[in-house]
Design a protein around this motif. Structure first.
Motif, PDB file in Angstrom:
ATOM      1  N   ALA A  86      29.497  40.706  48.780  1.00  0.00           N
ATOM      2  CA  ALA A  86      28.959  40.749  47.422  1.00  0.00           C
ATOM      3  C   ALA A  86      27.572  40.123  47.344  1.00  0.00           C
ATOM      4  CB  ALA A  86      29.907  40.023  46.468  1.00  0.00           C
ATOM      5  N   GLY A  87      26.813  40.561  46.346  1.00  0.00           N
ATOM      6  CA  GLY A  87      25.566  39.899  45.981  1.00  0.00           C
ATOM      7  C   GLY A  87      24.351  40.346  46.761  1.00  0.00           C
ATOM      8  N   ASP A  88      23.204  40.239  46.094  1.00  0.00           N
ATOM      9  CA  ASP A  88      21.938  40.623  46.726  1.00  0.00           C
ATOM     10  C   ASP A  88      21.131  39.410  47.186  1.00  0.00           C
ATOM     11  OD1 ASP A  88      21.222  39.592  44.265  1.00  0.00           O
ATOM     12  OD2 ASP A  88      19.768  41.169  43.807  1.00  0.00           O
ATOM     13  N   ARG A  89      21.681  38.219  46.993  1.00  0.00           N
ATOM     14  CA  ARG A  89      21.028  36.953  47.365  1.00  0.00           C
ATOM     15  C   ARG A  89      19.760  36.685  46.536  1.00  0.00           C
ATOM     16  NH1 ARG A  89      25.381  37.269  49.221  1.00  0.00           N
ATOM     17  NH2 ARG A  89      26.080  36.692  51.317  1.00  0.00           N
ATOM     18  N   ARG A  90      19.638  37.413  45.401  1.00  0.00           N
ATOM     19  CA  ARG A  90      18.492  37.211  44.518  1.00  0.00           C
ATOM     20  C   ARG A  90      18.906  37.021  43.065  1.00  0.00           C
ATOM     21  NH1 ARG A  90      14.061  41.750  46.541  1.00  0.00           N
ATOM     22  NH2 ARG A  90      14.466  41.559  48.773  1.00  0.00           N
ATOM     23  N   PHE A  91      19.821  37.895  42.619  1.00  0.00           N
ATOM     24  CA  PHE A  91      20.217  37.829  41.209  1.00  0.00           C
ATOM     25  C   PHE A  91      21.722  37.691  41.038  1.00  0.00           C
ATOM     26  CE2 PHE A  91      21.571  39.779  37.226  1.00  0.00           C
ATOM     27  CZ  PHE A  91      20.796  39.073  36.310  1.00  0.00           C
ATOM     28  N   GLY A  92      22.490  38.613  41.635  1.00  0.00           N
ATOM     29  CA  GLY A  92      23.935  38.540  41.442  1.00  0.00           C
ATOM     30  C   GLY A  92      24.653  39.709  42.082  1.00  0.00           C
ATOM     31  N   GLU A  93      25.884  39.900  41.669  1.00  0.00           N
ATOM     32  CA  GLU A  93      26.736  40.956  42.197  1.00  0.00           C
ATOM     33  C   GLU A  93      26.711  42.161  41.265  1.00  0.00           C
ATOM     34  OE1 GLU A  93      28.069  42.216  44.477  1.00  0.00           O
ATOM     35  OE2 GLU A  93      30.039  43.050  44.132  1.00  0.00           O
ATOM     36  N   ASP A  94      26.827  43.342  41.833  1.00  0.00           N
ATOM     37  CA  ASP A  94      26.897  44.579  41.063  1.00  0.00           C
ATOM     38  C   ASP A  94      28.142  45.346  41.520  1.00  0.00           C
ATOM     39  OD1 ASP A  94      26.606  46.947  39.737  1.00  0.00           O
ATOM     40  OD2 ASP A  94      24.570  47.368  40.420  1.00  0.00           O
ATOM     41  N   ALA A  95      29.139  45.401  40.651  1.00  0.00           N
ATOM     42  CA  ALA A  95      30.414  46.041  41.008  1.00  0.00           C
ATOM     43  C   ALA A  95      30.315  47.557  41.062  1.00  0.00           C
ATOM     44  CB  ALA A  95      31.491  45.630  40.007  1.00  0.00           C
ATOM     45  N   ALA A  96      29.207  48.124  40.608  1.00  0.00           N
ATOM     46  CA  ALA A  96      29.039  49.576  40.699  1.00  0.00           C
ATOM     47  C   ALA A  96      28.799  50.023  42.135  1.00  0.00           C
ATOM     48  CB  ALA A  96      27.885  50.035  39.812  1.00  0.00           C
ATOM     49  N   MET A  97      28.282  49.126  42.972  1.00  0.00           N
ATOM     50  CA  MET A  97      28.027  49.437  44.375  1.00  0.00           C
ATOM     51  C   MET A  97      29.073  48.745  45.239  1.00  0.00           C
ATOM     52  SD  MET A  97      26.065  51.021  46.600  1.00  0.00           S
ATOM     53  CE  MET A  97      24.406  51.292  45.960  1.00  0.00           C
ATOM     54  N   ILE A  98      29.982  49.534  45.797  1.00  0.00           N
ATOM     55  CA  ILE A  98      30.984  49.006  46.717  1.00  0.00           C
ATOM     56  C   ILE A  98      30.324  48.838  48.079  1.00  0.00           C
ATOM     57  CG2 ILE A  98      33.223  49.441  47.802  1.00  0.00           C
ATOM     58  CD1 ILE A  98      33.283  48.977  44.745  1.00  0.00           C
ATOM     59  N   SER A  99      30.550  47.714  48.722  1.00  0.00           N
ATOM     60  CA  SER A  99      29.882  47.471  50.004  1.00  0.00           C
ATOM     61  C   SER A  99      30.709  46.502  50.836  1.00  0.00           C
ATOM     62  CB  SER A  99      28.487  46.894  49.774  1.00  0.00           C
ATOM     63  OG  SER A  99      28.567  45.687  49.030  1.00  0.00           O
ATOM     64  N   THR A 120      39.505  53.217  31.459  1.00  0.00           N
ATOM     65  CA  THR A 120      38.532  52.474  30.662  1.00  0.00           C
ATOM     66  C   THR A 120      38.197  51.127  31.288  1.00  0.00           C
ATOM     67  OG1 THR A 120      39.329  53.533  28.633  1.00  0.00           O
ATOM     68  CG2 THR A 120      38.054  51.509  28.385  1.00  0.00           C
ATOM     69  N   GLU A 121      39.220  50.408  31.725  1.00  0.00           N
ATOM     70  CA  GLU A 121      38.996  49.074  32.296  1.00  0.00           C
ATOM     71  C   GLU A 121      38.127  49.138  33.550  1.00  0.00           C
ATOM     72  OE1 GLU A 121      41.521  45.362  34.297  1.00  0.00           O
ATOM     73  OE2 GLU A 121      42.586  47.041  33.341  1.00  0.00           O
ATOM     74  N   THR A 122      38.476  50.030  34.477  1.00  0.00           N
ATOM     75  CA  THR A 122      37.721  50.082  35.732  1.00  0.00           C
ATOM     76  C   THR A 122      36.338  50.717  35.547  1.00  0.00           C
ATOM     77  OG1 THR A 122      38.846  52.151  36.335  1.00  0.00           O
ATOM     78  CG2 THR A 122      39.770  50.085  37.187  1.00  0.00           C
ATOM     79  N   ARG A 123      36.218  51.648  34.613  1.00  0.00           N
ATOM     80  CA  ARG A 123      34.905  52.232  34.340  1.00  0.00           C
ATOM     81  C   ARG A 123      33.940  51.189  33.806  1.00  0.00           C
ATOM     82  NH1 ARG A 123      37.852  57.309  31.589  1.00  0.00           N
ATOM     83  NH2 ARG A 123      38.311  58.471  33.509  1.00  0.00           N
ATOM     84  N   LEU A 124      34.424  50.342  32.920  1.00  0.00           N
ATOM     85  CA  LEU A 124      33.572  49.276  32.400  1.00  0.00           C
ATOM     86  C   LEU A 124      33.241  48.264  33.499  1.00  0.00           C
ATOM     87  CD1 LEU A 124      35.263  48.670  28.926  1.00  0.00           C
ATOM     88  CD2 LEU A 124      33.019  49.692  29.350  1.00  0.00           C
ATOM     89  N   ARG A 125      34.239  47.941  34.329  1.00  0.00           N
ATOM     90  CA  ARG A 125      34.017  46.971  35.406  1.00  0.00           C
ATOM     91  C   ARG A 125      32.952  47.465  36.378  1.00  0.00           C
ATOM     92  NH1 ARG A 125      38.928  46.785  38.839  1.00  0.00           N
ATOM     93  NH2 ARG A 125      39.867  46.091  36.888  1.00  0.00           N
ATOM     94  N   HIS A 126      32.990  48.762  36.684  1.00  0.00           N
ATOM     95  CA  HIS A 126      32.061  49.328  37.660  1.00  0.00           C
ATOM     96  C   HIS A 126      30.860  50.012  37.002  1.00  0.00           C
ATOM     97  CE1 HIS A 126      34.769  48.434  40.964  1.00  0.00           C
ATOM     98  NE2 HIS A 126      35.757  49.001  40.305  1.00  0.00           N
ATOM     99  N   ASN A 127      30.722  49.818  35.695  1.00  0.00           N
ATOM    100  CA  ASN A 127      29.570  50.353  34.962  1.00  0.00           C
ATOM    101  C   ASN A 127      29.413  51.861  35.158  1.00  0.00           C
ATOM    102  OD1 ASN A 127      27.439  49.843  33.135  1.00  0.00           O
ATOM    103  ND2 ASN A 127      25.932  49.896  34.786  1.00  0.00           N
ATOM    104  N   PHE A 128      30.545  52.567  35.232  1.00  0.00           N
ATOM    105  CA  PHE A 128      30.556  54.028  35.356  1.00  0.00           C
ATOM    106  C   PHE A 128      29.797  54.519  36.596  1.00  0.00           C
ATOM    107  CE2 PHE A 128      31.188  52.912  30.958  1.00  0.00           C
ATOM    108  CZ  PHE A 128      32.188  53.761  30.529  1.00  0.00           C
ATOM    109  N   GLY A 129      29.689  53.659  37.605  1.00  0.00           N
ATOM    110  CA  GLY A 129      29.003  54.052  38.831  1.00  0.00           C
ATOM    111  C   GLY A 129      27.493  54.014  38.742  1.00  0.00           C
ATOM    112  N   MET A 130      26.952  53.481  37.656  1.00  0.00           N
ATOM    113  CA  MET A 130      25.492  53.393  37.495  1.00  0.00           C
ATOM    114  C   MET A 130      25.019  52.040  38.022  1.00  0.00           C
ATOM    115  SD  MET A 130      24.827  55.303  33.844  1.00  0.00           S
ATOM    116  CE  MET A 130      25.868  54.184  32.904  1.00  0.00           C
ATOM    117  N   VAL A 131      24.324  52.066  39.133  1.00  0.00           N
ATOM    118  CA  VAL A 131      23.966  50.851  39.867  1.00  0.00           C
ATOM    119  C   VAL A 131      22.710  50.213  39.284  1.00  0.00           C
ATOM    120  CG1 VAL A 131      23.419  49.924  42.157  1.00  0.00           C
ATOM    121  CG2 VAL A 131      25.021  51.847  41.919  1.00  0.00           C
TER     122      VAL A 131
END
Length: 317
Positions: A86-99, A120-131
């Motif tokens: 998780a995380g970009d080491r600059r700002f935070g984690e983005d759940a839309a991008m699985i890695s 609905t729950e998982t779409r909101l968690r992952h921001n509908f896949g919009m990274v």
């Protein structure tokens, strides 16, 4: 029950009759096996003929089907020992991008992909896949790590596009996408990308500038959505069907233009009807692509990958 698309209504009517007959059998002891078998044969034939001649607009509907397998479904079935990072080491984690790190059929690798969510729950968690920018910077970080440890990279593309919110722009969305594309083009390890659903604009190509770019048969890949294109050209999304045809966004068109390297066939009726079979077919295609790239050293991979994308520009002139 699988959500039915508009053009599938005749199929739905037959399937409803089959369910009614099966209910009669279970409740009244009436033997209707022969009739059920005949109707099921009609359904199978209708599915095959319908999906063999889908229009671009219909392919858009299939690619966006909510029950189509998404990145986490592929990760669960195809990869073992998946360890999310998780995380970009600059700002935070983005759940839309699985890695994360994983093993693909016994071989260690890095896997990346956009996750849209199924409810609905998982779409909101992952921001509908919009990274967001941090998601692309995370992907960049993992690709550089893959190069450091000589691991191949597998990416699964499924997004309507990068997140367009003002906060993402303030955090450098366009720069993050550009850097991610640059990293794809410079790491000296094999990269295989598969468009499994919707490949939208720079948000998709950020993790798809790969040695091998594959698409599922009914996936789409385009610089803009049909609705967005129609809104710009005709000031109305009502012409989205016409825009879909003009954009040439189907796997078949893109293979003809040499934008992608191969098409992974879907079971008749689309990936949303036979999810596990589709995932296994994608796994076979990834394995074949990685096998083809295995004997190339880093310098050869880099040169071929860069030339591949330069050639696309030449072929489309």
């Amino acid at each position: 029950m699988v959500q039915t698309l508009e053009f599938e209504k005749p199929i739905l009517e037959l399937e409803s009759k089959i369910e009614e007959l099966r209910h009669m059998t279970s409740s009244g002891g009436v033997d209707v096996a022969d009739e059920v078998s005949k109707l099921q044969g009609k359904v199978d034939r209708l599915l095959k003929t319908t999906y063999a001649k889908l229009t671009p607009a219909q392919k858009v509907q299939v690619a966006r089907h909510p029950e189509r397998p998404h990145t986490l479904d592929y990760v669960e079935r195809l990869f073992t020992e998946f360890t999310p990072l998780a995380g970009d080491r600059r700002f935070g984690e983005d759940a839309a991008m699985i890695s994360g790190l994983a093993r693909f059929r016994g071989r260690a690798c890095v896997v990346l992909g956009q996750e849209r969510g199924h409810d609905t729950e998982t779409r909101l968690r992952h921001n509908f896949g919009m990274v967001k920018p941090e998601g692309y910077r995370k992907a960049e970080r993992l690709m550089l790590m893959a190069e450091r440890f000589h691991l191949p990279v597998v990416t699964l593309v499924d997004t309507a596009g990068a997140f367009p919110g003002i906060q993402a722009e303030e955090r450098g969305q366009s720069e993050a996408i550009a850097k991610c594309i640059e990293t794809c083009l410079k790491v000296k390890v094999p990269i295989v990308a598969v468009v499994i659903g919707e490949g939208g604009s720079g948000g998709a190509i950020a993790i798809a500038a790969a040695d091998r770019v594959l698409m599922l048969e009914h996936a789409i890949y385009s610089v803009i959505s049909p609705e967005g294109c129609a809104s710009i050209l005709w000031r109305s999304a009502a012409q989205s069907g016409e825009a879909a045809a003009a954009l040439r966004l189907t796997a078949q068109d893109l293979k003809e233009f040499k934008v992608i390297d191969g098409i992974v066939g879907e079971p008749y009726g689309g990936a949303h009807r036979r999810r596990e079979e589709t995932i296994d077919l994608v796994g076979d295609a990834i394995e074949s692509a990685l096998h083809e790239l295995r004997g190339l050293d880093g310098a050869a991979l880099l040169a071929r990958r860069r030339q591949k994308f330069l050639d696309i520009g030449q072929s489309l002139q």
